[in-house]
Write a protein that holds these residues in place. Structure first.
Motif, PDB file in Angstrom:
ATOM      1  N   SER A  84       1.076  -1.253   0.169  1.00  0.00           N
ATOM      2  CA  SER A  84      -0.232  -0.098  -0.441  1.00  0.00           C
ATOM      3  C   SER A  84       0.666   1.373  -0.170  1.00  0.00           C
ATOM      4  O   SER A  84       1.082   2.113  -0.511  1.00  0.00           O
ATOM      5  N   HIS A  85       2.327   1.496   0.787  1.00  0.00           N
ATOM      6  CA  HIS A  85       3.043   2.768   0.847  1.00  0.00           C
ATOM      7  C   HIS A  85       3.469   1.870  -0.956  1.00  0.00           C
ATOM      8  O   HIS A  85       4.081   4.142  -1.187  1.00  0.00           O
ATOM      9  N   THR A  86       3.803   1.941  -0.854  1.00  0.00           N
ATOM     10  CA  THR A  86       4.925   1.452  -2.386  1.00  0.00           C
ATOM     11  C   THR A  86       4.058   1.904  -3.929  1.00  0.00           C
ATOM     12  O   THR A  86       4.018   3.129  -4.488  1.00  0.00           O
ATOM     13  N   VAL A  87       2.331   1.345  -3.567  1.00  0.00           N
ATOM     14  CA  VAL A  87       1.492   2.031  -4.461  1.00  0.00           C
ATOM     15  C   VAL A  87       1.022   3.820  -4.319  1.00  0.00           C
ATOM     16  O   VAL A  87       1.078   4.444  -4.983  1.00  0.00           O
ATOM     17  N   ALA A  88       1.506   4.575  -3.186  1.00  0.00           N
ATOM     18  CA  ALA A  88       1.025   5.961  -2.568  1.00  0.00           C
ATOM     19  C   ALA A  88       2.409   6.077  -3.563  1.00  0.00           C
ATOM     20  O   ALA A  88       2.349   7.191  -3.701  1.00  0.00           O
ATOM     21  N   ALA A  89       3.938   6.240  -3.266  1.00  0.00           N
ATOM     22  CA  ALA A  89       4.939   6.603  -3.434  1.00  0.00           C
ATOM     23  C   ALA A  89       4.845   5.848  -5.114  1.00  0.00           C
ATOM     24  O   ALA A  89       5.201   7.612  -5.817  1.00  0.00           O
ATOM     25  N   LEU A  90       4.692   5.679  -6.282  1.00  0.00           N
ATOM     26  CA  LEU A  90       4.400   5.484  -7.588  1.00  0.00           C
ATOM     27  C   LEU A  90       3.448   6.195  -7.831  1.00  0.00           C
ATOM     28  O   LEU A  90       4.593   6.867  -8.873  1.00  0.00           O
ATOM     29  N   LEU A  91       2.810   6.416  -6.992  1.00  0.00           N
ATOM     30  CA  LEU A  91       1.779   7.881  -7.902  1.00  0.00           C
ATOM     31  C   LEU A  91       1.947   8.901  -7.583  1.00  0.00           C
ATOM     32  O   LEU A  91       1.580   9.919  -7.853  1.00  0.00           O
ATOM     33  N   GLY A  92       3.208   8.908  -6.310  1.00  0.00           N
ATOM     34  CA  GLY A  92       3.813  10.571  -5.447  1.00  0.00           C
ATOM     35  C   GLY A  92       4.603  10.501  -6.768  1.00  0.00           C
ATOM     36  O   GLY A  92       4.620  11.564  -7.401  1.00  0.00           O
ATOM     37  N   GLN A  93       4.946   9.693  -7.920  1.00  0.00           N
ATOM     38  CA  GLN A  93       6.318   9.665  -8.862  1.00  0.00           C
ATOM     39  C   GLN A  93       5.013  10.267 -10.429  1.00  0.00           C
ATOM     40  O   GLN A  93       5.998  10.315 -11.337  1.00  0.00           O
ATOM     41  N   GLY A  94       4.320  10.118 -10.292  1.00  0.00           N
ATOM     42  CA  GLY A  94       2.955   9.846 -11.842  1.00  0.00           C
ATOM     43  C   GLY A  94       2.784   8.666 -12.512  1.00  0.00           C
ATOM     44  O   GLY A  94       2.705   8.330 -13.286  1.00  0.00           O
ATOM     45  N   HIS A  95       3.437   7.589 -11.739  1.00  0.00           N
ATOM     46  CA  HIS A  95       3.280   6.517 -12.605  1.00  0.00           C
ATOM     47  C   HIS A  95       1.670   5.663 -12.459  1.00  0.00           C
ATOM     48  O   HIS A  95       0.925   6.251 -11.375  1.00  0.00           O
ATOM     49  N   ARG A  96       1.646   5.487 -13.212  1.00  0.00           N
ATOM     50  CA  ARG A  96       0.351   4.505 -13.147  1.00  0.00           C
ATOM     51  C   ARG A  96       0.757   2.835 -12.776  1.00  0.00           C
ATOM     52  O   ARG A  96       1.343   2.546 -12.525  1.00  0.00           O
ATOM     53  N   VAL A  97      -0.237   2.443 -12.024  1.00  0.00           N
ATOM     54  CA  VAL A  97       0.031   1.237 -11.738  1.00  0.00           C
ATOM     55  C   VAL A  97      -1.403   0.342 -11.746  1.00  0.00           C
ATOM     56  O   VAL A  97      -2.671   0.517 -11.715  1.00  0.00           O
ATOM     57  N   GLY A 144       8.147   3.761   4.890  1.00  0.00           N
ATOM     58  CA  GLY A 144       8.017   5.097   3.923  1.00  0.00           C
ATOM     59  C   GLY A 144       9.184   4.757   3.461  1.00  0.00           C
ATOM     60  O   GLY A 144       9.113   5.379   1.968  1.00  0.00           O
ATOM     61  N   ASP A 145      10.090   4.941   3.809  1.00  0.00           N
ATOM     62  CA  ASP A 145      11.603   4.669   3.564  1.00  0.00           C
ATOM     63  C   ASP A 145      11.936   3.616   2.890  1.00  0.00           C
ATOM     64  O   ASP A 145      12.255   3.353   1.561  1.00  0.00           O
ATOM     65  N   CYS A 146      11.735   2.249   3.222  1.00  0.00           N
ATOM     66  CA  CYS A 146      11.148   1.194   2.250  1.00  0.00           C
ATOM     67  C   CYS A 146      10.698   1.267   0.725  1.00  0.00           C
ATOM     68  O   CYS A 146      11.102   0.823  -0.196  1.00  0.00           O
ATOM     69  N   ALA A 147       9.594   1.448   0.819  1.00  0.00           N
ATOM     70  CA  ALA A 147       8.373   2.319  -0.164  1.00  0.00           C
ATOM     71  C   ALA A 147       8.974   3.000  -1.137  1.00  0.00           C
ATOM     72  O   ALA A 147       9.574   3.090  -2.420  1.00  0.00           O
ATOM     73  N   SER A 148       9.865   4.335  -0.656  1.00  0.00           N
ATOM     74  CA  SER A 148      11.026   5.030  -1.612  1.00  0.00           C
ATOM     75  C   SER A 148      12.638   4.764  -2.472  1.00  0.00           C
ATOM     76  O   SER A 148      11.938   4.314  -3.846  1.00  0.00           O
ATOM     77  N   ALA A 149      12.738   3.267  -1.834  1.00  0.00           N
ATOM     78  CA  ALA A 149      13.687   2.569  -2.218  1.00  0.00           C
ATOM     79  C   ALA A 149      13.503   1.949  -3.697  1.00  0.00           C
ATOM     80  O   ALA A 149      13.645   1.933  -4.388  1.00  0.00           O
ATOM     81  N   ILE A 150      12.245   1.321  -3.410  1.00  0.00           N
ATOM     82  CA  ILE A 150      11.639   0.757  -3.876  1.00  0.00           C
ATOM     83  C   ILE A 150      11.439   0.933  -5.689  1.00  0.00           C
ATOM     84  O   ILE A 150      11.405   0.449  -6.193  1.00  0.00           O
ATOM     85  N   VAL A 151      10.619   1.679  -5.323  1.00  0.00           N
ATOM     86  CA  VAL A 151       9.666   2.613  -6.182  1.00  0.00           C
ATOM     87  C   VAL A 151      11.361   3.032  -7.070  1.00  0.00           C
ATOM     88  O   VAL A 151      11.263   3.112  -8.537  1.00  0.00           O
TER      89      VAL A 151
END
Length: 703
Positions: A385-398, A579-586
């Motif tokens: 869920s945090h990774t999806v939020a981070a992807l959206l924050g970077q403008g990606h479609r998911v 949140g840090d984990c998700a940002s690294a994955i993205v």
């Protein structure tokens, strides 16, 4: 020719194993066959318990010469699973609840009336050993006439703690009662009689997904046929209490179902001060004796010197035994369709009193992202869920693929998110989910299993299949999210970097860590042999909003209050905020240097187990305790258990001290390559870590 009743199991999940084991101990019956929509699961049950055959369809099973059918499917499939057998006039035992509505119960009743089928319900708590003792004590008359029944049902709920809100019991308010409240209510109705009137004081619901409320706590007063009753119902509790108290004219009877203890409060012939002492002593002796009996029986049963004797199993066996004895003696079971239908009716009346969720604010429309499509496999969980939020924050479609797609968190309803149902072990599901996507993040671990081979197939083979499907589909990059459990972390003098390979001796590790190490190695082999761009992410102990703060990296929790550490608890632990984990994955999705590399994700704030638990205790206001231990001591205990099991003929894997050393997380972990290649900047401020890892849990409800 055998004269035993032929029993067919419909559904081969976990509860089916308990039914199969109990049937072995019941004279006059035999396990005849199994049907499950998953043929492999059915085959596994047949192989383990020696059933005669696996049926290919429910129609084939209904046409067989089975005498009795146990319907063990999920509650919302009870009606469809039972109907073919009811129509065929067979004897049917349904797991609780008998149906998901009174309308379903009526359909069963009508069909049974036409065919002559007999229907029973497995309400195993009615046969709980402590409850049986209470019932016998009251029936003996030694406590006088029963006047009032009080029941406290405060229990944890694994699916709630794991935030598995896609489970059937969370889909609508009634379901949690049909799944959980029928247990205590079955005992209330059995002892106090049919419900004539009830009133409910419901607590406010908790919103678990947009517009979906969980009603996990209420009080209900019931005017029953033989005595009034009151019940406190709460799932998601921190301290387990499953206790019935019956007040009689000449004493009180108390049964604790989970502790499997029964005691009474009675009077003596002496004056009040002496009576108080003698009565308390007698009650204390009862509690002491029964507590010792539970411990003794556990030890003897573990040594295979007597059959399994825990309260759950004895209740299940007692329920099945009574079902077959009553069929033989009187042609129908006491716990029948009428009994089960009344429980469903009571649950419906309780649910009618539940308060609706308050109206929420109208969401503000937001534009859909237009960036590259990223597929996230197994993305509906905590990190997902945090990774999806981070992807959206970077403008990606998911596009998110998961097995469960109900009651998801708000982030999955945002523009730019597509949800598809699928299983990471199913190639066709993967191909459908990945089609057209340049990037794939694999957060799915594939599930567990009864032995290492099943776990390896679920975790290692599924990871390899994801990589193969991605490669065939022309995916530009796959990011696989594993765990630092794949590494050996038991050497305090070693520094672990991104270049450190998976544990070279995975056979000395527990099944989960072993599978993680093998999966990482298999994926790196694919990259090296084919050049397909794979990135390995190895998060540390991930904490934050959306998961329990009681992390297994601290030690093992027999309960939430006491943590038995993997060691003395003084070494720094590899924490990372979600949140840090998700940002690294993205970041790894597009970072130029990432393909072919592994990144350890550990933050810069690393409290020890003692420090973390002490801070958490102060923050959430609970008396949490850390119990230090040593890997050697833990290993000797595990070796003792292993030897007992081996002596008694059980084929179990040998425990290794090396695995317990690694769980202590003594090694130093270097994340410099993640910071350099991914531009990763994890939280380095202790106050921020405290706020996001611990304070976020202060004042939380049980959900």
């Amino acid at each position: 020719m055998s004269n035993k009743k032929k029993v067919l199991l419909v559904g081969a999940g976990n509860i089916a194993k308990t039914h199969a084991a109990a049937l072995r101990e019941i004279p006059g019956v035999e396990l005849y066959g199994v049907f499950d929509v998953n043929a492999a699961t059915a085959q596994g049950l047949v192989k383990e318990f020696g059933a005669g055959r696996v049926f290919n369809s429910i129609e084939e099973a209904a046409a067989s010469d089975a005498d009795t059918v146990h319907v063990l499917t999920p509650p919302d499939f009870h009606l469809s699973s039972a109907m073919p057998f009811v129509a065929a006039g067979k004897t049917v035992l349904l797991e609780k609840p008998v149906g998901v509505s009174t309308a379903e119960c009526e359909q069963l009743r009508e069909a049974a009336g036409q065919s002559g089928a007999v229907i029973g319900v497995n309400q195993n708590l009615v046969f709980n050993p402590a409850y049986v003792q209470l019932k016998e004590a009251i029936a003996s008359g030694r406590l006088g006439k029963p006047r009032y029944l009080d029941y406290v049902y405060e229990v944890p709920l694994r699916q709630l703690a794991a935030r598995q809100f896609g489970h059937w019991m969370f889909r609508k308010p009634l379901n949690i009662l049909l799944e959980q409240a029928v247990h205590p209510l079955s005992q209330v109705l059995d002892l106090a009689g049919s419900v004539r009137e009830l009133s409910v004081l419901a607590e406010d619901p908790v919103e678990i997904s947009p517009g979906v409320g969980l009603h996990n706590a209420c009080q209900v007063s019931l005017r029953c046929e033989r005595m009034p009753a009151h019940m406190r119902f709460h799932v998601g509790a921190e301290f387990t209490v499953c206790r019935m108290t019956v007040v009689c004219d000449d004493g009180v009877a108390v049964a604790d179902m989970f502790a499997n203890q029964f005691h009474t409060l009675e009077r003596t012939a002496y004056m009040e001060p002496v009576d108080a002492w003698l009565s308390a002593r007698a009650t204390g002796q009862q509690v002491k004796s029964q507590g010792f009996s539970v411990l003794r029986d556990y030890v003897i049963a573990t040594a295979k010197l007597k059959p399994r004797s825990d309260a759950f199993y004895l209740g299940m066996k007692g329920s099945l035994q009574a079902f077959y004895q009553e069929l033989q003696s009187q042609g129908k079971p006491r716990i029948d369709l009428d009994f089960g239908a009344e429980l469903v009716s009571v649950c419906e009346q309780m649910a009618a009193a539940f308060k609706p969720l308050p109206a929420g604010a109208t969401p503000v429309a937001e534009p859909a992202p237009t960036g590259d499509l990223v597929v996230v496999l197994g993305g509906t969980g905590f990190i997902g869920s945090h990774t999806v939020a981070a992807l959206l924050g970077q403008g990606h479609r998911v596009r998110v693929m998961a097995r469960g797609v109900n009651n998801l968190q708000p982030v999955f309803s945002r523009p730019g998110v597509e949800i598809v149902r699928g299983d990471v072990k199913n190639k066709a599901d993967l191909e459908r989910a990945i089609a057209g996507a340049p990037y794939v993040i694999n957060l799915a671990h594939g599930g567990g299993g009864a032995n290492f081979e099943a776990i390896r197939a679920a975790m290692v083979d599924s990871a390899v299949m994801v990589a193969e499907v991605c490669r065939a589909a022309g995916v530009q990059r796959m990011v696989h999210v594993g765990s630092i459990a794949s590494l050996f972390l038991g050497d305090a003098g070693e520094t672990i970097t991104g270049a450190t390979p998976p544990d070279p001796r995975p056979e000395t590790r527990a099944d989960y860590a072993r599978a993680k190490a093998l999966a990482d190695q298999a994926l790196m082999d694919i990259h090296q042999k084919t050049g397909f761009p794979i990135v390995l992410m190895r998060p540390g102990l991930v904490v934050g909003s959306g998961t329990s703060p009681f992390h297994s990296g601290l030690g093992f929790f027999n309960n939430d209050q006491y943590c038995v550490g993997w060691n003395g608890g003084q070494n720094a632990l590899p924490w990372v905020l979600v949140g840090d984990c998700a940002s690294a994955i993205v970041a790894a999705v597009t970072a130029p240097a990432a393909p072919g590399r592994a990144y350890n994700l550990v933050g810069d704030v690393r409290p020890s187990a003692r420090e973390y638990l002490a801070d958490l205790s102060r923050t959430i206001g609970r008396p949490l305790k850390f119990v230090p231990s040593s890997p050697t001591g833990l290993w000797l205990v595990e070796m003792g258990k292993w030897l007992i099991k081996r002596v008694t003929g059980r084929a179990v894997a040998r425990p290794f001290k090396r695995d317990l050393m690694s769980r202590g997380l003594l090694a130093k972990i270097d994340c410099s390559n993640a910071k350099q290649d991914l531009g990763w900047q994890p939280v380095s401020d202790a106050a921020t870590f405290h706020r996001q890892a611990m304070a976020v849990h202060a004042g939380e409800g049980s959900a």
